[in-house]
Design a protein around this motif. Sequence first.
Motif, PDB file in Angstrom:
ATOM      1  N   HIS A   1      42.386  19.578   5.857  1.00  0.00           N
ATOM      2  CA  HIS A   1      41.152  20.140   4.647  1.00  0.00           C
ATOM      3  C   HIS A   1      41.082  20.868   5.962  1.00  0.00           C
ATOM      4  N   GLY A   2      40.651  22.356   5.473  1.00  0.00           N
ATOM      5  CA  GLY A   2      39.905  23.417   6.331  1.00  0.00           C
ATOM      6  C   GLY A   2      38.952  22.985   6.477  1.00  0.00           C
ATOM      7  N   GLN A   3      37.857  24.188   6.461  1.00  0.00           N
ATOM      8  CA  GLN A   3      36.551  23.842   6.665  1.00  0.00           C
ATOM      9  C   GLN A   3      35.211  24.375   5.572  1.00  0.00           C
ATOM     10  N   ILE A   4      34.726  23.425   5.974  1.00  0.00           N
ATOM     11  CA  ILE A   4      33.826  22.736   4.460  1.00  0.00           C
ATOM     12  C   ILE A   4      32.640  23.592   4.734  1.00  0.00           C
ATOM     13  N   GLN A   5      31.785  24.111   3.802  1.00  0.00           N
ATOM     14  CA  GLN A   5      30.428  24.145   3.857  1.00  0.00           C
ATOM     15  C   GLN A   5      29.904  23.058   2.535  1.00  0.00           C
ATOM     16  N   PHE A   6      28.675  22.313   3.132  1.00  0.00           N
ATOM     17  CA  PHE A   6      28.186  21.892   1.470  1.00  0.00           C
ATOM     18  C   PHE A   6      26.500  22.165   1.882  1.00  0.00           C
ATOM     19  N   VAL A   7      26.218  23.328   0.822  1.00  0.00           N
ATOM     20  CA  VAL A   7      25.111  23.836   0.851  1.00  0.00           C
ATOM     21  C   VAL A   7      23.786  23.330  -0.101  1.00  0.00           C
ATOM     22  N   ILE A   8      23.064  22.176   0.401  1.00  0.00           N
ATOM     23  CA  ILE A   8      21.551  21.659  -0.373  1.00  0.00           C
ATOM     24  C   ILE A   8      20.918  22.313  -0.291  1.00  0.00           C
ATOM     25  N   THR A   9      20.267  22.885  -2.234  1.00  0.00           N
ATOM     26  CA  THR A   9      19.620  23.654  -2.358  1.00  0.00           C
ATOM     27  C   THR A   9      18.164  23.121  -2.583  1.00  0.00           C
ATOM     28  N   ALA A  10      16.698  23.416  -1.790  1.00  0.00           N
ATOM     29  CA  ALA A  10      15.400  23.212  -2.805  1.00  0.00           C
ATOM     30  C   ALA A  10      15.426  24.224  -3.618  1.00  0.00           C
ATOM     31  N   GLY A  11      14.392  23.977  -4.686  1.00  0.00           N
ATOM     32  CA  GLY A  11      13.240  24.460  -5.581  1.00  0.00           C
ATOM     33  C   GLY A  11      14.732  25.101  -6.081  1.00  0.00           C
ATOM     34  N   GLU A  12      15.290  24.261  -6.928  1.00  0.00           N
ATOM     35  CA  GLU A  12      16.331  25.231  -7.877  1.00  0.00           C
ATOM     36  C   GLU A  12      15.714  24.996  -9.296  1.00  0.00           C
ATOM     37  N   GLU A  13      15.344  23.845  -9.567  1.00  0.00           N
ATOM     38  CA  GLU A  13      14.550  23.341 -11.202  1.00  0.00           C
ATOM     39  C   GLU A  13      13.348  24.202 -10.954  1.00  0.00           C
ATOM     40  N   ALA A  14      12.953  25.074 -10.217  1.00  0.00           N
ATOM     41  CA  ALA A  14      11.832  26.422 -10.243  1.00  0.00           C
ATOM     42  C   ALA A  14      12.001  27.230 -10.397  1.00  0.00           C
ATOM     43  N   GLY A  15      13.262  27.393 -10.192  1.00  0.00           N
ATOM     44  CA  GLY A  15      13.422  28.959 -10.937  1.00  0.00           C
ATOM     45  C   GLY A  15      14.770  29.412 -10.039  1.00  0.00           C
ATOM     46  N   LEU A  16      14.623  28.313  -9.310  1.00  0.00           N
ATOM     47  CA  LEU A  16      16.245  28.730  -7.947  1.00  0.00           C
ATOM     48  C   LEU A  16      15.804  29.578  -6.477  1.00  0.00           C
ATOM     49  N   LYS A  17      14.533  28.398  -6.287  1.00  0.00           N
ATOM     50  CA  LYS A  17      13.696  29.043  -5.021  1.00  0.00           C
ATOM     51  C   LYS A  17      14.001  29.500  -4.516  1.00  0.00           C
ATOM     52  N   GLY A  18      15.160  27.743  -4.085  1.00  0.00           N
ATOM     53  CA  GLY A  18      15.859  27.943  -2.543  1.00  0.00           C
ATOM     54  C   GLY A  18      17.074  28.875  -2.328  1.00  0.00           C
ATOM     55  N   SER A  19      18.036  29.160  -3.475  1.00  0.00           N
ATOM     56  CA  SER A  19      18.725  30.135  -3.212  1.00  0.00           C
ATOM     57  C   SER A  19      18.176  31.274  -3.283  1.00  0.00           C
ATOM     58  N   ARG A  20      17.648  31.938  -3.479  1.00  0.00           N
ATOM     59  CA  ARG A  20      17.540  33.482  -3.629  1.00  0.00           C
ATOM     60  C   ARG A  20      16.261  33.465  -2.820  1.00  0.00           C
ATOM     61  N   ALA A  21      15.730  32.296  -1.454  1.00  0.00           N
ATOM     62  CA  ALA A  21      15.204  32.863  -0.869  1.00  0.00           C
ATOM     63  C   ALA A  21      16.157  32.561   0.545  1.00  0.00           C
ATOM     64  N   MET A  22      17.228  32.426   0.457  1.00  0.00           N
ATOM     65  CA  MET A  22      18.013  31.749   1.763  1.00  0.00           C
ATOM     66  C   MET A  22      18.838  33.538   2.031  1.00  0.00           C
ATOM     67  N   ASP A  23      19.035  32.928   3.761  1.00  0.00           N
ATOM     68  CA  ASP A  23      19.646  33.953   3.895  1.00  0.00           C
ATOM     69  C   ASP A  23      20.902  33.870   3.786  1.00  0.00           C
ATOM     70  N   PRO A  24      21.582  35.326   2.876  1.00  0.00           N
ATOM     71  CA  PRO A  24      23.021  34.705   2.108  1.00  0.00           C
ATOM     72  C   PRO A  24      24.134  35.089   3.615  1.00  0.00           C
ATOM     73  N   GLN A  25      23.634  35.506   5.077  1.00  0.00           N
ATOM     74  CA  GLN A  25      24.742  35.520   6.612  1.00  0.00           C
ATOM     75  C   GLN A  25      24.741  33.908   5.926  1.00  0.00           C
ATOM     76  N   ARG A  26      23.646  33.097   6.132  1.00  0.00           N
ATOM     77  CA  ARG A  26      24.278  32.000   6.975  1.00  0.00           C
ATOM     78  C   ARG A  26      25.959  31.469   5.685  1.00  0.00           C
ATOM     79  N   LEU A  27      26.190  31.664   4.955  1.00  0.00           N
ATOM     80  CA  LEU A  27      26.885  31.486   3.854  1.00  0.00           C
ATOM     81  C   LEU A  27      28.522  31.898   4.078  1.00  0.00           C
ATOM     82  N   ASP A  28      29.336  30.969   4.942  1.00  0.00           N
ATOM     83  CA  ASP A  28      31.083  30.914   5.446  1.00  0.00           C
ATOM     84  C   ASP A  28      31.662  30.167   4.149  1.00  0.00           C
ATOM     85  N   ALA A  29      31.945  31.222   3.373  1.00  0.00           N
ATOM     86  CA  ALA A  29      33.175  30.324   2.911  1.00  0.00           C
ATOM     87  C   ALA A  29      34.306  31.897   2.062  1.00  0.00           C
TER      88      ALA A  29
END
Length: 379
Positions: free
Chosen positions: A131-159
């Motif tokens: 397999h290649g590199q795999i990133q698993f991103v587990i968010t908080a606050g999705e049920e409250a209006g995507l709060k976790g993903s809306r507040a994350m730093d996009p620079q952390r994503l590597d995919a």
Amino acid sequence: MIQEKRLVAEFIELVQIDSETGSEQEISAVLKRKFSELGLAVEEDDSAARTGHGSGNLFCLLPASAQGKAPKLLFTSHMDTVKPGRGIKPQIGDDGYIRSDGTTILGSDDKAGLAAMLEAIRVLKEQGIPHGQIQFVITAGEEAGLKGSRAMDPQRLDADFGFALDSNGKIGDIAVAAPTQAKIHITFRGRSAHAGVNPEDGISAISVAGRAVAAMKLGRIDKETTANIGRFSGGIEGATNIVVERADLEGEARSLVQEKLDRQVEAMRQTCEAAAREAGAQVDFHSEIIYPAFKFDESAPVVALASRALRASGCTPRLFHSGGGSDANMFNGYGVPTVNLAIGYLDIHTTQERIAVKDLVKTAEIVVNIVREAARASE
């Protein structure tokens, strides 16, 4: 390939951990331990300081097993649940479905996705699947209006490609499009007066707001656009003798096409302003884009990869357009092409929620096959 008993046991364990949105601290600690024990590098971001939730988002990285050109993959699920989600007592029925005892939700939204991820990692390691590199991103606050993903730093994503394990529908369904959403807050201000003595001196904000809502085009605007007023409040409880000075409304508009969303929001604004102007009242109209839209067709590489993996799992891919938002919207907005895969849960957000054991197993198998197909394509 997938060890059903192990997978089901882990799912049962996860749903018994209380994690109503806003109170994710306990499930976050368990997930950090589980991913770390599987050899992944785990980091929690600082988004909790901004969202007020019990955890930040978790970023769990599985390095590539060998040198190669396999695309970098991202899988995402959220750790929070809706209410009532405390004291969940899962049980497996004779029909092969897992349910709660009927007094709470089950939490398969989205702990089915979490369990599938963990089982897939174990299978990759146990069977030595390249397999290649795999990133698993587990968010908080999705049920409250995507709060976790809306507040994350996009620079952390590597995919290169992302796959959310968080859609309703039959296994094989792929949400290849979802709308952008504008949240709308409206305040009408009239003039207070005694309703029995001098009502003609007042301007009822409720009446003005009611005329505005009645004149709005709401519901299904076209096949890509919807709008709704979801909350209407004003006055003082029990005080029927006062011409109400202020009324507050909350609503939304959604569309797969940004220009259509803009037109709908502007039409709602103009309707409110016209009603206020006619009555001699005032209105404050505020709208905010909560998340962006995304839209793919079958030729998109992320869709083609998901489709190959589904066929390898014995499933028939079916592309559909969702009317709701998910973390997939945010990841697309951050530049990672992401689709949302149906994982088979039913009646989510209700006490009748359930998921079939076979669908839980199939979801884990699909994750493994996405990884396999991505590696094969790079050979």
